[in-house]
Design a protein around this motif. Structure first.
Motif, short mmCIF file in Angstrom:
data_model
loop_
_atom_site.label_atom_id
_atom_site.label_comp_id
_atom_site.label_asym_id
_atom_site.label_seq_id
_atom_site.Cartn_x
_atom_site.Cartn_y
_atom_site.Cartn_z
N MET A 13 0.84 -1.18 0.00
CA MET A 13 0.00 0.00 0.00
C MET A 13 0.89 1.24 0.00
SD MET A 13 -2.32 1.26 3.19
CE MET A 13 -0.87 1.64 4.13
N PHE A 14 0.51 2.23 -0.80
CA PHE A 14 1.19 3.52 -0.76
C PHE A 14 0.13 4.60 -0.90
CE2 PHE A 14 3.44 7.24 -2.05
CZ PHE A 14 4.64 7.17 -1.37
N LEU A 15 -0.25 5.18 0.23
CA LEU A 15 -1.28 6.22 0.25
C LEU A 15 -0.61 7.58 0.17
CD1 LEU A 15 -3.49 4.82 3.15
CD2 LEU A 15 -3.93 4.64 0.70
N LEU A 16 -1.06 8.39 -0.77
CA LEU A 16 -0.50 9.72 -0.99
C LEU A 16 -1.59 10.76 -0.81
CD1 LEU A 16 2.10 11.18 -1.86
CD2 LEU A 16 1.32 10.95 -4.22
N LEU A 17 -1.25 11.84 -0.15
CA LEU A 17 -2.18 12.93 0.10
C LEU A 17 -2.75 13.46 -1.21
CD1 LEU A 17 -3.40 15.05 2.09
CD2 LEU A 17 -1.30 16.37 1.74
N ALA A 18 -4.07 13.65 -1.25
CA ALA A 18 -4.72 14.16 -2.45
C ALA A 18 -4.64 15.67 -2.56
CB ALA A 18 -6.18 13.72 -2.48
N GLY A 19 -4.62 16.36 -1.44
CA GLY A 19 -4.60 17.82 -1.45
C GLY A 19 -3.23 18.38 -1.15
N ARG A 20 -3.18 19.65 -0.85
CA ARG A 20 -1.92 20.32 -0.53
C ARG A 20 -1.56 20.20 0.95
NH1 ARG A 20 -3.19 25.21 -2.07
NH2 ARG A 20 -3.67 25.95 -0.01
N CYS A 21 -2.57 20.13 1.82
CA CYS A 21 -2.34 20.13 3.27
C CYS A 21 -2.89 18.86 3.88
CB CYS A 21 -3.02 21.33 3.91
SG CYS A 21 -2.51 22.92 3.20
N GLY A 22 -2.01 18.10 4.53
CA GLY A 22 -2.41 16.85 5.17
C GLY A 22 -2.77 17.04 6.62
N TYR A 23 -3.10 15.93 7.27
CA TYR A 23 -3.40 15.98 8.69
C TYR A 23 -2.19 16.56 9.43
CZ TYR A 23 -4.03 14.75 13.49
OH TYR A 23 -4.11 14.85 14.86
N ALA A 24 -2.43 17.45 10.38
CA ALA A 24 -1.41 18.11 11.21
C ALA A 24 -0.57 19.13 10.42
CB ALA A 24 -0.51 17.11 11.91
N ALA A 25 -1.09 19.62 9.30
CA ALA A 25 -0.38 20.66 8.55
C ALA A 25 -0.40 21.97 9.34
CB ALA A 25 -1.04 20.87 7.19
N SER A 26 0.54 22.82 9.06
CA SER A 26 0.59 24.12 9.71
C SER A 26 -0.57 25.00 9.22
CB SER A 26 1.92 24.82 9.41
OG SER A 26 1.96 25.18 8.03
N VAL A 27 -0.91 25.98 10.01
CA VAL A 27 -1.97 26.93 9.64
C VAL A 27 -1.57 27.64 8.35
CG1 VAL A 27 -3.17 29.02 10.38
CG2 VAL A 27 -2.73 27.20 12.01
N ALA A 28 -0.30 27.91 8.18
CA ALA A 28 0.19 28.61 6.99
C ALA A 28 -0.11 27.82 5.72
CB ALA A 28 1.68 28.88 7.10
N CYS A 29 -0.12 26.50 5.81
CA CYS A 29 -0.40 25.67 4.63
C CYS A 29 -1.79 25.98 4.08
CB CYS A 29 -0.30 24.19 5.00
SG CYS A 29 -0.51 23.07 3.62
N TYR A 30 -2.75 26.16 4.97
CA TYR A 30 -4.13 26.42 4.53
C TYR A 30 -4.32 27.84 4.01
CZ TYR A 30 -5.16 21.96 6.67
OH TYR A 30 -5.16 20.62 6.98
#
Length: 162
Positions: free
Chosen positions: A142-159
């Motif tokens: 299995m290799f799961l890759l994030l679909a969006g730009r910001c994953g779980y526990a991303a910084s506020v700046a990412c959003y």
């Protein structure tokens, strides 16, 4: 009556705007995906929906405990940490590297843990959060890759980035 309907719609929209969901696709089988949602709290793997619990904001960790995965990383993660234990699971840093992912440069941590019969590797950055989950070792698959730009526990700046 119309004012009441408008107020209810505004409240619903404002509550939904605070909700976060993170989708991770299996790169080999894109129809397989892992979903985390924090409002309401649930997770999904393949076609089954399950529960998920997240760490309290006051804890020193970003973590989730879903039916299929457990993940925890210290909020004050740094290059000098080698391992930590959270909820009776040991997490070890197996590598730290500078990576360029979709045009952005990150310091990425490879974090390994044993979950049930699988050995998992999480790829985490402080900026973009959890960006990948993969199995390693004999039961690789299995290799799961994030679909969006910001994953779980991303910084506020990412959003805030566009």
């Amino acid at each position: 009556m119309n004012k009441y309907v408008v107020m209810v719609l505004i409240l619903l929209i404002s509550n939904l705007s605070n909700a976060q969901d993170w989708i991770y696709y299996d790169v080999r089988y894109p129809e397989n995906q892992f979903l985390l949602n924090d409002k309401p709290q649930y997770s999904a793997w393949y076609h089954s929906v399950g529960n998920v619990e997240f760490c309290q904001k006051a804890s020193g960790f970003y973590c989730f405990n879903a039916d299929n995965f457990k993940f925890a990383v210290p909020k004050k993660l740094n290059r000098h940490m080698e391992s930590w234990v959270f909820d009776n699971i040991k997490y070890s840093i197996s590598g730290i590297s500078n990576r360029s992912i979709l045009g952005e440069k990150y310091l990425a941590y490879s974090i390994d843990s044993d979950f049930e019969v699988h050995k998992l590797r999480f790829i985490y950055t402080k900026e973009a959060g959890l960006i990948a989950i993969t199995t390693i070792g004999e039961k690789q698959g299995m290799f799961l890759l994030l679909a969006g730009r910001c994953g779980y526990a991303a910084s506020v700046a990412c959003y805030r980035q566009k």
